[in-house]
Design a protein around this motif. Structure first.
Motif, PDB file in Angstrom:
ATOM      1  N   HIS A 382       0.822  -1.207   0.000  1.00  0.00           N
ATOM      2  CA  HIS A 382       0.000   0.000   0.000  1.00  0.00           C
ATOM      3  C   HIS A 382       0.859   1.263   0.000  1.00  0.00           C
ATOM      4  CE1 HIS A 382      -3.254  -2.785   0.829  1.00  0.00           C
ATOM      5  NE2 HIS A 382      -4.124  -1.801   0.678  1.00  0.00           N
ATOM      6  N   ILE A 383       1.933   1.264   0.733  1.00  0.00           N
ATOM      7  CA  ILE A 383       2.820   2.429   0.741  1.00  0.00           C
ATOM      8  C   ILE A 383       3.403   2.661  -0.646  1.00  0.00           C
ATOM      9  CG2 ILE A 383       5.063   3.251   1.592  1.00  0.00           C
ATOM     10  CD1 ILE A 383       4.293   1.991   4.299  1.00  0.00           C
ATOM     11  N   TYR A 384       3.753   1.590  -1.331  1.00  0.00           N
ATOM     12  CA  TYR A 384       4.339   1.700  -2.674  1.00  0.00           C
ATOM     13  C   TYR A 384       3.406   2.432  -3.629  1.00  0.00           C
ATOM     14  CZ  TYR A 384       5.998   0.294  -7.298  1.00  0.00           C
ATOM     15  OH  TYR A 384       6.413   0.301  -8.602  1.00  0.00           O
ATOM     16  N   PHE A 385       2.103   2.183  -3.525  1.00  0.00           N
ATOM     17  CA  PHE A 385       1.160   2.762  -4.477  1.00  0.00           C
ATOM     18  C   PHE A 385       0.660   4.148  -4.089  1.00  0.00           C
ATOM     19  CE2 PHE A 385       0.713  -1.760  -5.717  1.00  0.00           C
ATOM     20  CZ  PHE A 385       0.977  -1.607  -7.067  1.00  0.00           C
ATOM     21  N   LEU A 386       1.071   4.663  -2.931  1.00  0.00           N
ATOM     22  CA  LEU A 386       0.730   6.032  -2.584  1.00  0.00           C
ATOM     23  C   LEU A 386       1.492   7.006  -3.478  1.00  0.00           C
ATOM     24  CD1 LEU A 386       0.780   5.750   1.314  1.00  0.00           C
ATOM     25  CD2 LEU A 386      -1.244   6.025  -0.135  1.00  0.00           C
ATOM     26  N   ILE A 387       0.991   8.233  -3.572  1.00  0.00           N
ATOM     27  CA  ILE A 387       1.597   9.228  -4.451  1.00  0.00           C
ATOM     28  C   ILE A 387       2.524  10.137  -3.643  1.00  0.00           C
ATOM     29  CG2 ILE A 387       1.131  11.192  -5.985  1.00  0.00           C
ATOM     30  CD1 ILE A 387      -1.554   9.897  -6.658  1.00  0.00           C
ATOM     31  N   GLY A 388       3.793  10.188  -4.019  1.00  0.00           N
ATOM     32  CA  GLY A 388       4.725  11.126  -3.411  1.00  0.00           C
ATOM     33  C   GLY A 388       5.537  10.539  -2.264  1.00  0.00           C
ATOM     34  N   VAL A 389       6.804  10.925  -2.210  1.00  0.00           N
ATOM     35  CA  VAL A 389       7.711  10.432  -1.172  1.00  0.00           C
ATOM     36  C   VAL A 389       7.259  10.890   0.208  1.00  0.00           C
ATOM     37  CG1 VAL A 389      10.079  10.521  -0.300  1.00  0.00           C
ATOM     38  CG2 VAL A 389       9.666  10.335  -2.763  1.00  0.00           C
TER      39      VAL A 389
END
Length: 430
Positions: A382-389
């Motif tokens: 889920h973290i991978y598919f979030l937008i932005g660092v």
């Protein structure tokens, strides 16, 4: 924008719509994105806003910000009310219209109350940021009111939380509310024991997470019960009011009810006057176009389409993304004079569901995982598919803090509307 470019109109800035925009970059097109909200939501984590684990800004981003580097893209904050197929125009609520050469409908879904729309004020669903903050407000206000309530029966009703529907959203909500009551809130209250809160998950079918293998659903049920969730199977809800629910012939007093039992497609089929299934989803062609109108594509929760195994393509983010990519490639192929792509084929990459802050299940088909290892993989995915660092770091730190200290930092009660206060039994917020 340059004159004479192919005009692509995309209605809906969800996963499918944005994926189409991204994969049309560099194509000889001008794109108009229309959405009735100004932000894109990462819906798989919407329940974490509803349960005070994440802030709204951690799972939502302004659409204009996402399109900032795309001068060929125009974003309109507007509500679509119809499509003029002959004139090739999208009609908006304010009377304006937007012309198109190619139209993509990625309008998503709304709650379905199985013919009982009057239940919605008492049992909100979870599809938007507004839904999530409404549910969060009701959950937190229930504890606040219980702290001041002197009538034991009224206090019990305030501390009873009902989730209707045991799909992924229902399971995730139930587990997280139970942890909120048992791990996060106990030190904060003086007059009530939040451990005594009841979380009741009601499912009309025989299993939780019906789309998963039986051994994983059995594990999920046991895990929920270990968290203190009461799982009621084979019992359909027949009444829903401000006082509680009736299911399986039993009445349960509850002041907080969340609806996770079903969805209905947007009115896109009505706009087009085309055949739809009983849930309002457009019956589309294998190339994701509307019958008789190859210039109109429809994807995501808006449509129904059989997959390789004969079952409908699921209404989940990966399916919408794959469809968005397919449509972008089809548009490019048409403009370049190439061969039409073959039928859309959904590639299932696995199903994931969180049960609690240290438990999850994963079904990759070739391998099934459960417990802590599944929870870590679920979180990383889920973290991978979030937008932005910045967002990824913020969410990761929040989850680690919850995992280590049982503290949830997004426990803000925001002001509700007068109508909502009336429908929730006179509840007010400050």
């Amino acid at each position: 924008m340059a004159e004479g470019l192919h005009r692509v109109v995309i209605v809906g800035a969800g996963f499918g719509g944005l994926e189409a925009v991204n994969h049309l970059k560099g194509a000889p097109v001008e794109i108009t994105v229309i959405d009735q909200r100004n932000h894109h939501i990462f819906q798989p984590l919407l329940y974490q806003v509803a349960t005070a684990s994440l802030a709204t800004s951690e799972i939502a981003w302004p659409i204009r910000q996402l399109m900032r580097g795309r001068p060929e893209v125009t974003t309109l904050l507007a509500e679509v009310v119809g499509v003029d197929q002959e004139a090739r125009q999208v009609r908006l609520r304010d009377g304006a219209s937007v012309p198109y050469d190619t139209l993509l409908l990625a309008t998503g879904a709304r709650h379905a109350y199985f013919g009982h729309d009057e239940w919605e004020p008492y049992a909100p669903g979870l599809k938007t940021i507004e839904d999530a903050t409404t549910i969060r407000r009701r959950i937190l206000m229930a504890f606040e009111e219980a702290e001041m309530e002197t009538d034991p029966k009224a206090q019990d009703a305030l501390l009873t939380f009902v989730i209707v529907g045991a799909g992924p959203t229902g399971v995730e909500l139930a587990g997280t509310i139970a942890e909120l009551a048992r791990d996060t809130l106990p030190p904060d209250f003086r007059n009530i024991d939040t451990h005594k809160a009841r979380v009741v998950l009601i499912e009309a079918g025989p299993r939780v997470l019906a789309g998963y293998p039986e051994d994983l659903t059995d594990y999920t049920k046991r895990s929920l019960e270990e968290l203190g969730v009461e799982v009621e199977l084979g019992a359909a809800v027949t009444e829903c009011t401000a006082q509680g629910v009736v299911y399986g012939g039993k009445t349960l007093a509850a002041r907080t009810i969340v609806w996770a039992a079903g969805v209905r497609a947007s009115p896109a089929a009505e706009w087009l006057g085309v055949p739809a299934d009983r849930n309002g989803r457009i019956i589309i062609q294998p190339d994701l176009t509307i019958p008789g109108h190859p210039e109109i594509f429809a994807i995501g929760d808006t449509v129904t389409l059989p997959g390789l195994n004969g079952k409908p393509v699921p209404g989940i983010a990966p399916a919408a993304k794959q469809a968005g990519i397919y449509v972008a490639r089809a548009i490019r192929g048409r403009l370049e004079g190439g061969a039409a792509p073959g039928p859309f084929q959904y590639r299932h990459q696995g199903s994931l569901a969180q049960i609690g802050k240290r438990k999850a299940i994963i079904d990759f088909g070739w391998i099934k995982l459960r417990g802590a290892i599944a929870w870590w993989i679920w979180g990383i995915a889920h973290i991978y598919f979030l937008i932005g660092v910045r967002t990824r770091l913020s969410v990761a730190l929040n989850w680690l803090w919850i995992h280590a200290r049982n503290q949830r930092s997004a426990r803000l009660i925001t002001q509700g509307s007068d109508n909502e206060s009336e429908s929730s039994g006179g509840r007010t917020t400050s």
